[in-house]
Design a protein around this motif. Sequence first.
Motif, PDB file in Angstrom:
ATOM      1  N   GLY A  14       0.823  -1.222   0.000  1.00  0.00           N
ATOM      2  CA  GLY A  14       0.000   0.000   0.000  1.00  0.00           C
ATOM      3  C   GLY A  14       0.848   1.260   0.000  1.00  0.00           C
ATOM      4  O   GLY A  14       0.550   2.219  -0.711  1.00  0.00           O
ATOM      5  N   GLN A  15       1.902   1.260   0.798  1.00  0.00           N
ATOM      6  CA  GLN A  15       2.792   2.416   0.859  1.00  0.00           C
ATOM      7  C   GLN A  15       3.538   2.596  -0.456  1.00  0.00           C
ATOM      8  O   GLN A  15       3.672   3.712  -0.958  1.00  0.00           O
ATOM      9  CB  GLN A  15       3.783   2.261   2.015  1.00  0.00           C
ATOM     10  N   ALA A  16       4.035   1.504  -1.025  1.00  0.00           N
ATOM     11  CA  ALA A  16       4.749   1.581  -2.301  1.00  0.00           C
ATOM     12  C   ALA A  16       3.803   2.066  -3.396  1.00  0.00           C
ATOM     13  O   ALA A  16       4.181   2.880  -4.244  1.00  0.00           O
ATOM     14  CB  ALA A  16       5.339   0.227  -2.661  1.00  0.00           C
ATOM     15  N   ALA A  17       2.579   1.574  -3.375  1.00  0.00           N
ATOM     16  CA  ALA A  17       1.583   2.001  -4.362  1.00  0.00           C
ATOM     17  C   ALA A  17       1.304   3.494  -4.228  1.00  0.00           C
ATOM     18  O   ALA A  17       1.281   4.225  -5.227  1.00  0.00           O
ATOM     19  CB  ALA A  17       0.299   1.195  -4.186  1.00  0.00           C
ATOM     20  N   GLU A  18       1.118   3.940  -3.011  1.00  0.00           N
ATOM     21  CA  GLU A  18       0.823   5.360  -2.779  1.00  0.00           C
ATOM     22  C   GLU A  18       1.991   6.249  -3.221  1.00  0.00           C
ATOM     23  O   GLU A  18       1.784   7.260  -3.894  1.00  0.00           O
ATOM     24  CB  GLU A  18       0.527   5.591  -1.295  1.00  0.00           C
ATOM     25  N   ARG A  19       3.193   5.874  -2.894  1.00  0.00           N
ATOM     26  CA  ARG A  19       4.363   6.687  -3.246  1.00  0.00           C
ATOM     27  C   ARG A  19       4.640   6.705  -4.750  1.00  0.00           C
ATOM     28  O   ARG A  19       5.204   7.659  -5.263  1.00  0.00           O
ATOM     29  CB  ARG A  19       5.604   6.190  -2.519  1.00  0.00           C
ATOM     30  N   LYS A  25      -3.111  -3.316  -7.104  1.00  0.00           N
ATOM     31  CA  LYS A  25      -3.456  -4.327  -8.106  1.00  0.00           C
ATOM     32  C   LYS A  25      -2.499  -4.244  -9.301  1.00  0.00           C
ATOM     33  O   LYS A  25      -2.006  -5.268  -9.782  1.00  0.00           O
ATOM     34  CB  LYS A  25      -4.906  -4.124  -8.569  1.00  0.00           C
ATOM     35  N   MET A  26      -2.241  -3.030  -9.790  1.00  0.00           N
ATOM     36  CA  MET A  26      -1.330  -2.871 -10.924  1.00  0.00           C
ATOM     37  C   MET A  26       0.101  -3.216 -10.511  1.00  0.00           C
ATOM     38  O   MET A  26       0.854  -3.780 -11.304  1.00  0.00           O
ATOM     39  CB  MET A  26      -1.403  -1.454 -11.494  1.00  0.00           C
ATOM     40  N   LEU A  27       0.464  -2.899  -9.288  1.00  0.00           N
ATOM     41  CA  LEU A  27       1.795  -3.237  -8.792  1.00  0.00           C
ATOM     42  C   LEU A  27       1.992  -4.756  -8.855  1.00  0.00           C
ATOM     43  O   LEU A  27       3.005  -5.233  -9.365  1.00  0.00           O
ATOM     44  CB  LEU A  27       1.930  -2.724  -7.353  1.00  0.00           C
ATOM     45  N   ARG A  28       0.995  -5.515  -8.397  1.00  0.00           N
ATOM     46  CA  ARG A  28       1.072  -6.970  -8.472  1.00  0.00           C
ATOM     47  C   ARG A  28       1.137  -7.445  -9.924  1.00  0.00           C
ATOM     48  O   ARG A  28       1.868  -8.375 -10.255  1.00  0.00           O
ATOM     49  CB  ARG A  28      -0.133  -7.606  -7.774  1.00  0.00           C
ATOM     50  N   SER A  32       3.934  -9.601 -11.777  1.00  0.00           N
ATOM     51  CA  SER A  32       3.654 -10.871 -12.462  1.00  0.00           C
ATOM     52  C   SER A  32       4.197 -10.871 -13.888  1.00  0.00           C
ATOM     53  O   SER A  32       4.525 -11.928 -14.429  1.00  0.00           O
ATOM     54  CB  SER A  32       2.147 -11.160 -12.470  1.00  0.00           C
ATOM     55  N   LEU A  33       4.298  -9.692 -14.504  1.00  0.00           N
ATOM     56  CA  LEU A  33       4.854  -9.576 -15.855  1.00  0.00           C
ATOM     57  C   LEU A  33       6.383  -9.568 -15.854  1.00  0.00           C
ATOM     58  O   LEU A  33       7.003  -9.590 -16.920  1.00  0.00           O
ATOM     59  CB  LEU A  33       4.353  -8.294 -16.525  1.00  0.00           C
ATOM     60  N   GLY A  34       6.967  -9.495 -14.669  1.00  0.00           N
ATOM     61  CA  GLY A  34       8.421  -9.469 -14.576  1.00  0.00           C
ATOM     62  C   GLY A  34       9.011  -8.078 -14.731  1.00  0.00           C
ATOM     63  O   GLY A  34      10.227  -7.938 -14.879  1.00  0.00           O
ATOM     64  N   LEU A  35       8.174  -7.040 -14.697  1.00  0.00           N
ATOM     65  CA  LEU A  35       8.693  -5.678 -14.787  1.00  0.00           C
ATOM     66  C   LEU A  35       9.381  -5.264 -13.493  1.00  0.00           C
ATOM     67  O   LEU A  35      10.234  -4.380 -13.499  1.00  0.00           O
ATOM     68  CB  LEU A  35       7.572  -4.689 -15.137  1.00  0.00           C
ATOM     69  N   LEU A  36       8.988  -5.883 -12.408  1.00  0.00           N
ATOM     70  CA  LEU A  36       9.640  -5.702 -11.104  1.00  0.00           C
ATOM     71  C   LEU A  36      10.221  -7.046 -10.706  1.00  0.00           C
ATOM     72  O   LEU A  36       9.565  -8.075 -10.896  1.00  0.00           O
ATOM     73  CB  LEU A  36       8.626  -5.307 -10.036  1.00  0.00           C
ATOM     74  N   PRO A  37      11.404  -7.057 -10.152  1.00  0.00           N
ATOM     75  CA  PRO A  37      11.936  -8.335  -9.669  1.00  0.00           C
ATOM     76  C   PRO A  37      11.143  -8.768  -8.430  1.00  0.00           C
ATOM     77  O   PRO A  37      10.501  -7.943  -7.785  1.00  0.00           O
ATOM     78  CB  PRO A  37      13.383  -7.997  -9.307  1.00  0.00           C
ATOM     79  N   PRO A  38      11.188 -10.047  -8.100  1.00  0.00           N
ATOM     80  CA  PRO A  38      10.508 -10.496  -6.872  1.00  0.00           C
ATOM     81  C   PRO A  38      11.050  -9.714  -5.672  1.00  0.00           C
ATOM     82  O   PRO A  38      12.248  -9.448  -5.594  1.00  0.00           O
ATOM     83  CB  PRO A  38      10.876 -11.971  -6.773  1.00  0.00           C
ATOM     84  N   VAL A  39      10.159  -9.335  -4.793  1.00  0.00           N
ATOM     85  CA  VAL A  39      10.566  -8.543  -3.628  1.00  0.00           C
ATOM     86  C   VAL A  39      10.595  -9.410  -2.379  1.00  0.00           C
ATOM     87  O   VAL A  39      10.051 -10.517  -2.363  1.00  0.00           O
ATOM     88  CB  VAL A  39       9.616  -7.331  -3.401  1.00  0.00           C
ATOM     89  N   GLU A  53      12.307  -0.070  -5.860  1.00  0.00           N
ATOM     90  CA  GLU A  53      11.083  -0.551  -6.491  1.00  0.00           C
ATOM     91  C   GLU A  53      10.103   0.593  -6.742  1.00  0.00           C
ATOM     92  O   GLU A  53       9.458   0.645  -7.791  1.00  0.00           O
ATOM     93  CB  GLU A  53      10.410  -1.636  -5.636  1.00  0.00           C
ATOM     94  N   VAL A  54      10.015   1.518  -5.800  1.00  0.00           N
ATOM     95  CA  VAL A  54       9.139   2.685  -5.981  1.00  0.00           C
ATOM     96  C   VAL A  54       9.606   3.499  -7.183  1.00  0.00           C
ATOM     97  O   VAL A  54       8.792   3.939  -8.009  1.00  0.00           O
ATOM     98  CB  VAL A  54       9.087   3.545  -4.695  1.00  0.00           C
ATOM     99  N   HIS A  55      10.896   3.690  -7.315  1.00  0.00           N
ATOM    100  CA  HIS A  55      11.457   4.437  -8.447  1.00  0.00           C
ATOM    101  C   HIS A  55      11.122   3.730  -9.769  1.00  0.00           C
ATOM    102  O   HIS A  55      10.723   4.366 -10.750  1.00  0.00           O
ATOM    103  CB  HIS A  55      12.969   4.588  -8.257  1.00  0.00           C
ATOM    104  N   THR A  56      11.262   2.412  -9.775  1.00  0.00           N
ATOM    105  CA  THR A  56      10.922   1.631 -10.971  1.00  0.00           C
ATOM    106  C   THR A  56       9.432   1.753 -11.279  1.00  0.00           C
ATOM    107  O   THR A  56       9.041   1.899 -12.440  1.00  0.00           O
ATOM    108  CB  THR A  56      11.320   0.148 -10.781  1.00  0.00           C
ATOM    109  N   LEU A  57       8.597   1.706 -10.260  1.00  0.00           N
ATOM    110  CA  LEU A  57       7.148   1.850 -10.467  1.00  0.00           C
ATOM    111  C   LEU A  57       6.802   3.222 -11.037  1.00  0.00           C
ATOM    112  O   LEU A  57       5.924   3.336 -11.901  1.00  0.00           O
ATOM    113  CB  LEU A  57       6.400   1.617  -9.156  1.00  0.00           C
ATOM    114  N   ARG A  58       7.491   4.251 -10.589  1.00  0.00           N
ATOM    115  CA  ARG A  58       7.265   5.594 -11.151  1.00  0.00           C
ATOM    116  C   ARG A  58       7.668   5.631 -12.624  1.00  0.00           C
ATOM    117  O   ARG A  58       7.008   6.270 -13.443  1.00  0.00           O
ATOM    118  CB  ARG A  58       8.048   6.638 -10.362  1.00  0.00           C
TER     119      ARG A  58
END
Length: 142
Positions: A14-19, A25-28, A32-39, A53-58
């Motif tokens: 939730g915090q990572a999503a907010e930041r 849901k999109m973060l997951r 699942s698509l491999g855009l983020l490595p397993p955490v 990971e937050v930087h990558t999500l941005r």
Amino acid sequence: MTVSLRDAAPLTIGQAAERSGVSPKMLRHYESLGLLPPVARTESGYRLYGEREVHTLRFIRRARDLGFSMAEIAELLKLWQNRRRASGQVKRIAEAHIADLDRRLAEMQAMRRALAELAHCCHGDDRPDCPILDDLAQGASP
């Protein structure tokens, strides 16, 4: 990988999503698509994220805002993470995307012109005849 809370990255999903401005849901989904490595995960299985990971999500969110496909984003992420990349590779992806946007814009403008013409021909009164519906019905013929 299971870790304890004190060894884990400090952010919940939730915090990572907010930041990052990405929904959990999109973060997951990105994970699942491999855009983020397993955490890292807590012993109870909760995901834990760090600033990387937050930087990558941005990055992903901004690329989505610009209309890049998931495949293009995956390629852009690889290039972003590769400090030895050639910027020409990035530019080729961007220019191909611009060409696709131009094509889609032209298609949308053609749709708009056709619909505007149909709307202009429609009386929009109490009569049942309607050129808009007539045109749609012609396209529905087998």
